[in-house]
Design a protein around this motif. Structure first.
Motif, PDB file in Angstrom:
ATOM      1  N   SER A   1      -3.625   2.355  -4.818  1.00 24.11           N
ATOM      2  CA  SER A   1      -5.010   1.898  -4.850  1.00 24.11           C
ATOM      3  C   SER A   1      -5.001   0.377  -4.962  1.00 24.11           C
ATOM      4  O   SER A   1      -3.968  -0.238  -5.277  1.00 24.11           O
ATOM      5  N   GLU A   2      -6.144  -0.252  -4.733  1.00 22.11           N
ATOM      6  CA  GLU A   2      -6.209  -1.706  -4.875  1.00 22.11           C
ATOM      7  C   GLU A   2      -5.910  -2.125  -6.307  1.00 22.11           C
ATOM      8  O   GLU A   2      -5.258  -3.146  -6.544  1.00 22.11           O
ATOM      9  N   ARG A   3      -6.355  -1.345  -7.280  1.00 23.65           N
ATOM     10  CA  ARG A   3      -6.092  -1.690  -8.678  1.00 23.65           C
ATOM     11  C   ARG A   3      -4.600  -1.623  -8.980  1.00 23.65           C
ATOM     12  O   ARG A   3      -4.069  -2.465  -9.707  1.00 23.65           O
ATOM     13  N   LYS A  16       0.839  -1.197   0.000  1.00 18.35           N
ATOM     14  CA  LYS A  16       0.000   0.000   0.000  1.00 18.35           C
ATOM     15  C   LYS A  16       0.875   1.248   0.000  1.00 18.35           C
ATOM     16  O   LYS A  16       0.914   1.982  -0.969  1.00 18.35           O
ATOM     17  N   GLN A  37      -2.019  -3.555   2.023  1.00 20.54           N
ATOM     18  CA  GLN A  37      -3.432  -3.204   1.881  1.00 20.54           C
ATOM     19  C   GLN A  37      -4.260  -3.575   3.111  1.00 20.54           C
ATOM     20  O   GLN A  37      -5.233  -2.900   3.432  1.00 20.54           O
TER      21      GLN A  37
END
Length: 255
Positions: free
Chosen positions: A207-209, A179, A238
């Motif tokens: 971001s998660e993407r 992250k 994350q």
């Protein structure tokens, strides 16, 4: 067919860009009615798409609203680091490298061949991972870098020549993917104290993407014009857990 020019944004696939265009209302309705044959697989959603937009994990079509794994409850987004991989998660891992090809900015290509892979170093890497695991970061495999005593990782990556970096692809499994990321240029002898105190060329929360390898990390500032060494400092993941994992890296720059 629609004759309106559709722009593709950074990190977007053609399918996503076209779906966004259709849902914006700019596309002639006659064209939409003829071509919109792909129904969203999300329970309760009746939207249909003009082009098929398959999830990398479950391989089902989803509309623009539900295209992300975490928006349609995909099995690939619920796996845990170190646990048994589902078939969807395995498929996602095998496809991430191929998916990246569609994300590469115009005029750029892979720089992986000029990475001095045998000279890479990773601090706080689990000792069960060998130097071959560092090389595996540039392959489509699940063998990657796992942190040891805490969630932090410090990767030292030399290049065989001076390069201009335009974008970075990074991928980790759900939960343990990085992250907080700091990038340092041309500082090959850094330790964790240096990485925490020095001013980075780029600092961001992924971001998660970006963390799952679905969106490139753009390196578009002047600091990345002349690079012969890159240091990646992962400060957190994350899930804010104690283990961070990177299983894929790729660099892109001007041809």
């Amino acid at each position: 067919m629609c004759t309106v020019a559709v722009g593709v944004g950074n990190g977007e696939t053609v399918s996503v860009a076209f779906a966004r265009h259709v849902e914006s209302g700019e596309c002639p309705q006659d064209a939409v009615k003829v071509k919109a044959k792909y129904k969203c697989s999300m329970d309760g959603c009746s939207k249909r798409g003009v082009v098929q937009n398959l999830c990398f994990g479950c391989r089902k079509h989803h509309c623009l609203k539900h295209r992300h794994e975490f928006d349609h409850g995909c099995a690939s987004a619920s796996g845990q680091a170190g646990g048994a991989s589902s078939s969807a998660a395995a498929h996602l891992a095998s496809k991430a490298g191929a998916a990246a090809v569609g994300l590469v900015p115009s005029g750029q290509s892979s720089l992986d061949k000029v990475v001095a892979k045998d000279a890479m170093i990773c601090l706080n890497m689990d000792e069960s991972n060998s130097a071959r695991s560092l090389r595996a970061l540039f392959n489509n495999s699940s063998a990657g870098v796992v942190s040891d005593c805490d969630e932090q990782l410090l990767l030292s990556i030399p290049f065989t020549k001076m390069v201009k970096l335009g974008a970075l692809l990074l991928r980790g499994p759900a939960g343990s993917a990085p992250k907080s990321l700091r990038l340092f240029i041309n500082s090959p002898d850094m330790d964790f104290d240096d990485a925490e105190d020095a001013i980075p060329a780029l600092e961001l929360d992924l971001s998660e993407r970006q963390a799952f390898g679905h969106e490139l990390i753009m390196l578009d500032n002047a600091a990345f014009l002349r690079v012969d060494h890159l240091t990646l400092f992962v400060a957190s993941n994350q899930a804010e857990g104690e283990v961070s994992v990177i299983d894929r890296l790729a660099f892109y720059g001007p041809v």
